[in-house]
Design a protein around this motif. Structure first.
Motif, PDB file in Angstrom:
ATOM      1  N   THR A  92      44.042 -15.657  20.088  1.00 52.57           N
ATOM      2  CA  THR A  92      45.047 -15.049  19.200  1.00 52.57           C
ATOM      3  C   THR A  92      45.222 -13.554  19.471  1.00 52.57           C
ATOM      4  O   THR A  92      46.333 -13.044  19.499  1.00 52.57           O
ATOM      5  CB  THR A  92      44.619 -15.263  17.730  1.00 52.57           C
ATOM      6  N   PHE A  93      44.107 -12.852  19.656  1.00 48.09           N
ATOM      7  CA  PHE A  93      44.212 -11.386  19.745  1.00 48.09           C
ATOM      8  C   PHE A  93      44.264 -10.859  21.184  1.00 48.09           C
ATOM      9  O   PHE A  93      44.131  -9.655  21.392  1.00 48.09           O
ATOM     10  CB  PHE A  93      43.071 -10.723  18.956  1.00 48.09           C
ATOM     11  N   SER A  94      44.492 -11.740  22.178  1.00 50.10           N
ATOM     12  CA  SER A  94      44.577 -11.202  23.543  1.00 50.10           C
ATOM     13  C   SER A  94      45.849 -10.370  23.670  1.00 50.10           C
ATOM     14  O   SER A  94      46.876 -10.674  23.049  1.00 50.10           O
ATOM     15  CB  SER A  94      44.546 -12.322  24.580  1.00 50.10           C
ATOM     16  N   HIS A  95      45.773  -9.297  24.428  1.00 46.34           N
ATOM     17  CA  HIS A  95      46.904  -8.397  24.698  1.00 46.34           C
ATOM     18  C   HIS A  95      47.465  -7.763  23.421  1.00 46.34           C
ATOM     19  O   HIS A  95      48.640  -7.390  23.376  1.00 46.34           O
ATOM     20  CB  HIS A  95      48.016  -9.126  25.460  1.00 46.34           C
ATOM     21  N   SER A  96      46.656  -7.622  22.380  1.00 52.17           N
ATOM     22  CA  SER A  96      47.137  -7.080  21.099  1.00 52.17           C
ATOM     23  C   SER A  96      47.567  -5.611  21.234  1.00 52.17           C
ATOM     24  O   SER A  96      46.828  -4.794  21.793  1.00 52.17           O
ATOM     25  CB  SER A  96      46.012  -7.180  20.071  1.00 52.17           C
ATOM     26  N   PRO A  97      48.738  -5.248  20.700  1.00 57.31           N
ATOM     27  CA  PRO A  97      49.193  -3.853  20.793  1.00 57.31           C
ATOM     28  C   PRO A  97      48.235  -2.871  20.116  1.00 57.31           C
ATOM     29  O   PRO A  97      47.955  -1.794  20.666  1.00 57.31           O
ATOM     30  CB  PRO A  97      50.542  -3.849  20.067  1.00 57.31           C
ATOM     31  N   ALA A  98      47.733  -3.229  18.933  1.00 51.38           N
ATOM     32  CA  ALA A  98      46.856  -2.293  18.210  1.00 51.38           C
ATOM     33  C   ALA A  98      45.585  -2.037  19.022  1.00 51.38           C
ATOM     34  O   ALA A  98      45.125  -0.894  19.169  1.00 51.38           O
ATOM     35  CB  ALA A  98      46.502  -2.865  16.841  1.00 51.38           C
ATOM     36  N   ILE A  99      45.032  -3.110  19.570  1.00 51.62           N
ATOM     37  CA  ILE A  99      43.781  -2.989  20.326  1.00 51.62           C
ATOM     38  C   ILE A  99      44.012  -2.243  21.643  1.00 51.62           C
ATOM     39  O   ILE A  99      43.252  -1.339  22.015  1.00 51.62           O
ATOM     40  CB  ILE A  99      43.179  -4.395  20.555  1.00 51.62           C
ATOM     41  N   CYS A 100      45.094  -2.603  22.336  1.00 52.54           N
ATOM     42  CA  CYS A 100      45.377  -1.939  23.617  1.00 52.54           C
ATOM     43  C   CYS A 100      45.714  -0.458  23.404  1.00 52.54           C
ATOM     44  O   CYS A 100      45.428   0.378  24.271  1.00 52.54           O
ATOM     45  CB  CYS A 100      46.504  -2.641  24.360  1.00 52.54           C
ATOM     46  N   ALA A 101      46.303  -0.121  22.247  1.00 54.26           N
ATOM     47  CA  ALA A 101      46.627   1.292  21.974  1.00 54.26           C
ATOM     48  C   ALA A 101      45.342   2.123  21.913  1.00 54.26           C
ATOM     49  O   ALA A 101      45.296   3.262  22.411  1.00 54.26           O
ATOM     50  CB  ALA A 101      47.401   1.423  20.666  1.00 54.26           C
ATOM     51  N   ALA A 102      44.305   1.550  21.319  1.00 52.73           N
ATOM     52  CA  ALA A 102      43.023   2.266  21.258  1.00 52.73           C
ATOM     53  C   ALA A 102      42.451   2.423  22.662  1.00 52.73           C
ATOM     54  O   ALA A 102      41.959   3.495  23.036  1.00 52.73           O
ATOM     55  CB  ALA A 102      42.040   1.513  20.377  1.00 52.73           C
ATOM     56  N   GLY A 103      42.532   1.348  23.458  1.00 48.41           N
ATOM     57  CA  GLY A 103      42.022   1.411  24.826  1.00 48.41           C
ATOM     58  C   GLY A 103      42.787   2.433  25.649  1.00 48.41           C
ATOM     59  O   GLY A 103      42.190   3.206  26.413  1.00 48.41           O
ATOM     60  N   LEU A 104      44.092   2.452  25.475  1.00 45.86           N
ATOM     61  CA  LEU A 104      44.924   3.398  26.226  1.00 45.86           C
ATOM     62  C   LEU A 104      44.551   4.836  25.875  1.00 45.86           C
ATOM     63  O   LEU A 104      44.366   5.680  26.763  1.00 45.86           O
ATOM     64  CB  LEU A 104      46.399   3.124  25.901  1.00 45.86           C
ATOM     65  N   ALA A 105      44.421   5.095  24.580  1.00 43.38           N
ATOM     66  CA  ALA A 105      44.064   6.463  24.155  1.00 43.38           C
ATOM     67  C   ALA A 105      42.671   6.833  24.659  1.00 43.38           C
ATOM     68  O   ALA A 105      42.434   7.965  25.097  1.00 43.38           O
ATOM     69  CB  ALA A 105      44.131   6.566  22.630  1.00 43.38           C
TER      70      ALA A 105
END
Ligand code: PLP
Length: 443
Positions: free
Chosen positions: A305-318
Motif C-alpha cells: 500500500t505505501f510503496s512510492h508514497s509521496p509523503a515518505i519520498c518527500a522526507a527521503g528527498l529532503a
C-alpha cells in the motif's frame, strides 16, 4: 508458569516487557531528551538511523508541505513528484547502472522484495529452476519471513522454524575470528556452496558489504567482493547487496560496496536513507534486471500500500538533499577516522577484545579472555548489562549477541549521527569507560 513480568499497563505493547522505558520528548543533533529533562548521547543514531542528527527542520518542513499538498496516492495508478525526484537524486549517488529505485518502508520489506525480484527475474528470463538463496552466518537481513530465513539469528528464528524457507548459509568474513586463508575470508565458501547446490538452482547471494551488528562492523578483506562478483558472474547468480545499515553514507562512502569496487545486481537501502524522519527503504536495481519483467508479466509481484508514497519520498528527498548540501558523506569518513582513533583507547580496558569498523560504523567486541578470544557465556548477558549501564551513564549504544559461535558473543555498536563533533566523540568514549566500570562492579 514463570512469574509475570512487570510492564506499565498503558495500552502500549512494548518492545521489552521486563522494564519501563524513559519517555523521549525531543531530539537535537546527537542528543535525546526525556520528559524529566535528562539528556542521552545517541551514539548509535537509534538503530543506525538518525544519520543527519535529530531535529532537522528542513526535513520536517518538506514533509509538512508535501502532506498538505497530497500525502498519498495509489502507486499502481499514479506517480508523484517526490518519488521521481528522489529516484533522480539516487541516480547521482548510487554506483553506475543502479538506476531504478522501488520505494518501500522498512529494511525487511526491501530485502523481501529484493529476493523476490531476483527470483522473478530468473523465472521471466526462462530459468524457473533458479530459486535458492545463499546468505551468510553471522548475518541479519530483517524479520519478515523470507528476510528472517536469510538471517542467521537463532534466537529470532527458533519459534518460527516451521514457517521459514531453507536458505543455504556460508560463513561470513569475520577477521577477528577467521583465518585469513579460510573460505569465509576468500569467498571460496560461496563458490563451494553454489557448486554443492547446483548453479542451475541458485537465484541469489545476499550479503552486507560491511557487516552491521551481525559481526560488529567487521570489514571484509579488500578482494572479497571482487571475488564474489566473479563467482556470481561465472555461475549466473545475482548478487544482492544489503546496504540497509551500511549504506546511505554510514561507512564514509554513499554505499559501503564502493570501498570494494564490486557493484551488485540488486541493492537495498533503508534506515538512514530518510535519516529516520519517516520509515523509508528502497530496492535499487539495473535495467537488465527490470527488462525481462517489463517484457513479461509487467510488474514486480510485491505490491504494498505505501510503496512510492509521496509523503515518505518527500522526507527521503529532503534528507538526501540535506546530506549532499552539507557534505555529510565526507563528514562520515572524516569523523569516522577520528572515532576509530579515539575508540582504540578502549582496547586497554578489561573485556574489550576488538574494536573495528569503517567510517562512522564501529563495533566493540567483549571477551572473557583477551588472549584466547573466548567469549563470555551467554548466561552472563554481558552485552545487555553493558547497554543498561551505558543508559545509566546517559549513553545509547546498540548490542548484538551470539556472533562468536552462534550462541555466545557480546558486542556493542557505535554509529553516531554524521554531525557528531570531536568533543561528542570524547564524551562517547568517556561514558563508555564509565559504563564498562559499572558493568564490572555489578558482576
Ligand atoms: C543489514 C540489515 N538488513 C535489513 C534490516 C531490516 O530492516 P528493518 O528493521 O527496517 O526491517 C536490518 C535491520 O537492522 C539490517 O541491519
Amino acid at each position: 508458569m514463570s512469574p509475570s513480568r512487570r510492564y506499565p499497563e498503558t495500552g502500549v505493547f512494548y518492545r521489552a516487557l521486563d522494564r519501563e522505558f524513559p519517555m523521549i520528548v525531543r531530539g537535537e543533533g546527537c542528543w535525546l531528551v526525556d520528559d524529566k529533562g535528562r539528556r542521552y548521547l545517541d551514539a548509535c543514531g537509534g538503530a543506525y538511523v538518525a544519520n543527519l542528527g535529530h531535529g532537522v527542520s528542513e526535513v520536517a518542513d518538506a514533509v509538512a508541505e508535501q502532506v498538505r499538498r497530497v500525502a498519498y496516492v495509489n502507486g499502481t495508478a499514479f506517480t508523484n513528484e517526490p518519488a521521481e525526484e528522489l529516484a533522480a537524486e539516487l541516480r547521482t549517488l548510487n554506483p553506475k547502472g543502479l538506476d531504478y529505485a522501488y520505494f518501500l518502508s522498512s529494511g525487511s520489506e526491501a530485502v523481501e522484495a529484493a529476493l523476490k525480484l531476483a527470483r522473478q527475474y530468473w523465472v521471466e528470463s526462462g530459468k524457473p529452476g533458479k530459486h535458492k538463496v545463499i546468505a551468510r552466518a553471522p548475518g541479519y537481513h530483517g524479520n519478515t519471513l523470507l528476510a528472517l530465513s536469510a538471517s542467521a539469528r537463532g534466537h529470532y528464528k527458533k519459534l518460527f522454524g516451521p514457517w521459514l524457507v531453507p536458505v543455504t548459509m556460508i560463513p561470513a568474513p569475520y577477521p577477528y575470528r577467521c583465518a585469513p586463508d579460510s573460505g569465509a575470508m576468500t569467498a571460496q565458501a560461496l563458490e563451494d556452496a553454489i557448486l554443492k547446490e547446483g548453479a542451475d538452482t541458485v537465484a541469489a547471494f545476499i550479503a552486507e558489504p560491511v557487516s552491521g551488528s551481525s559481526t560488529g562492523g567487521s570489514v571484509p578483506p579488500p578482494d572479497y567482493f571482487k571475488r564474489v562478483r566473479q563467482i556470481c558472474d561465472k555461475h549466473s547468480v545475482l548478487f544482492v547487496a544489503d546496504e540497509v545499515l551500511c549504506g546511505a553514507g554510514r561507512t564514509g562512502k554513499w554505499t559501503a560496496g564502493e570501498h570494494f569496487d564490486a557493484a551488485p545486481d540488486i541493492m537495498t537501502l533503508g534506515k538512514g536513507l530518510s535519516g529516520g524522519y519517516v520509515p523509508l527503504s528502497a530496492v535499487v536495481t539495473r535495467k537488465k534486471i527490470i527488462d525481462p519483467i517489463a517484457n513479461g508479466s509487467g510488474s514486480l509481484k510485491h505490491a504494498q500500500t505505501f510503496s512510492h508514497s509521496p509523503a515518505i519520498c518527500a522526507a527521503g528527498l529532503a534528507a538526501v538533499r540535506h546530506i549532499k548540501k552539507h557534505g555529510l558523506v565526507q563528514r562520515s569518513a572524516d569523523m569516522g577516522a577520528v572515532l576509530h582513533r579515539k575508540l582504540r583507547a578502549l582496547l586497554e580496558l578489561p573485556s574489550v577484545g576488538d574494536v573495528r569498523g569503517l567510517g562512522l560504523l564501529a563495533g566493540i567486541e567483549f571477551v572473557a579472555d583477551k588472549k584466547t578470544k573466548a567469549p563470555f557465556p551467554r548466561s552472563l548477558k554481558f552485552a545487555e548489562s553493558f547497554v543498561s549501564a551505558a543508559l545509566d551513564a546517559g549513553l545509547v549504544v546498540w548490542p548484538n549477541v551470539g556472533h562468536a559461535d552462534g550462541e555466545n558473543g557480546d558486542l556493542v555498536m557505535v554509529a553516531p549521527p554524521f554531525t557528531v563533533s570531536e568533543s561528542e566523540i570524547d564524551e562517547i568514549v568517556a561514558r563508555f569507560k564509565t559504563a564498562l566500570e559499572a558493568c564490572h562492579v555489578r558482576r
